[in-house]
Design an enzyme around this catalytic site. Sequence first.
Site, short mmCIF file in Angstrom:
data_model
loop_
_atom_site.label_atom_id
_atom_site.label_comp_id
_atom_site.label_asym_id
_atom_site.label_seq_id
_atom_site.Cartn_x
_atom_site.Cartn_y
_atom_site.Cartn_z
N LYS A 298 -12.69 -16.25 -3.36
CA LYS A 298 -11.97 -16.20 -2.08
C LYS A 298 -12.83 -16.93 -1.06
CE LYS A 298 -8.36 -14.76 0.25
NZ LYS A 298 -7.03 -15.38 0.01
N TYR B 274 -19.41 -3.35 -5.91
CA TYR B 274 -19.62 -2.09 -6.60
C TYR B 274 -21.08 -1.62 -6.52
CZ TYR B 274 -15.02 -2.73 -8.80
OH TYR B 274 -13.67 -2.89 -9.03
N ASP C 172 -5.96 -14.60 -4.95
CA ASP C 172 -4.57 -14.23 -4.76
C ASP C 172 -3.63 -15.19 -5.50
OD1 ASP C 172 -5.52 -16.11 -2.98
OD2 ASP C 172 -4.47 -15.34 -1.24
N ASP D 135 -12.39 -7.23 -12.31
CA ASP D 135 -11.84 -5.91 -12.64
C ASP D 135 -10.32 -5.93 -12.49
OD1 ASP D 135 -11.48 -3.23 -13.13
OD2 ASP D 135 -12.64 -2.52 -11.41
N ASP E 287 -7.27 -6.46 -15.74
CA ASP E 287 -6.24 -5.44 -15.98
C ASP E 287 -4.84 -6.05 -15.89
OD1 ASP E 287 -8.04 -3.46 -16.44
OD2 ASP E 287 -7.84 -2.48 -14.50
#
Length: 378
Positions: free
Chosen positions: A196, A149, A228, A252, A256
Amino acid sequence: MNYSIALVPGDGIGPDVVAQATEVLDAAGDKFGHVFNYVELEAGGCAIDHTGEPLPPETLEAAKQCDALLLGAVGGPKWETLPGNLRPERALLGLRAGLGVYANLRPAALLPQLWSACPLKDEVLAADNPPGTGGFDLLIVRELTGGIYFGKRGRSDDGNSAFDTETYSKVEIERVLRIAYAAAEVRRKKLCMVDKANVLESSRLWRELTQALSREYPHIETSYMYVDNCAMQLVRSPGQFDVIVTSNLFGDILSDEASVITGSIGMLASASLGDPASAPGQKGPRGIYEPIHGSAPDIAGRDIANPLAAILSAAMMLRYSFGLETEALAIEAAVNAVLDAGLRTADIAGRGDPGGTERIVGTREMGAAVLKALLGEG
């Protein structure tokens, strides 16, 4: 004690839910002998309408003079066509950077009263807990100021490609890891670092630093999981997690996902924290506290929105920035009491009511009920 709180009601339902949170805060102040002084500020879409920019300099400067910041929500379809640097969400990034917060704490717990609101099957939940006994209780700690970001981004000269860069420094990673370990200390002493590392070099740095730092916390069980797999495990067996710590992008998305399996995004609070040294004289760091739901402009001002996430965010503020644990627990107990009594806003209505005691209420009535429970008047 006197505390100064910057209020950023923001857009959509933000003003609706912040109003209820401040009433509960004032009641807690009356009960426990504190005074909360509020400084109302503009940021987000409303600030764009009035000043032409999402985060006016005077808003940031005023916020820096306060002990903590309570935010409602920003954004909405009205401003979606603006360029990226003028979108309401830029206010969030500017406030986080300006106030020096770098770790976002998002608790996600399935309350016993809302067991049937969870979209997961009963047998999935029962694998970790007996039905109706509380489900899962996890905390996601998300890094806030680094990663993709904030990395270099752009498009090729011919416009046929675009790029965003994931970049992390050792300092950025280690400081959020320490906050995650501190959280695990007072919970169930389990920490899972999500990355990851099989693909990304930045993730390999995260894993190396976690492995090194874990030696300082031998009493905390440290584990590692690819993002994942973590996304799958959250819906397969959420009760296995205590504290999850991860990067900005992964946090993020995962937070959620975790919010959905609690039954309603309208129930979840969050805290964004920085260095305790940034707030001398306080027991904790200056922080930004906000419900994780959006601005929901379609229901703004209609006395429909669930104020409980904002109220619980205020409780987190008392706990983390002011060190007022007793007061925070009292607010959380009051929220549980109104849920036990069957009060529901529309987003959690019609579920988990085997005894037929449920009563649908609006934003203001729900806030008033929490206030009465807090003061022992219910």
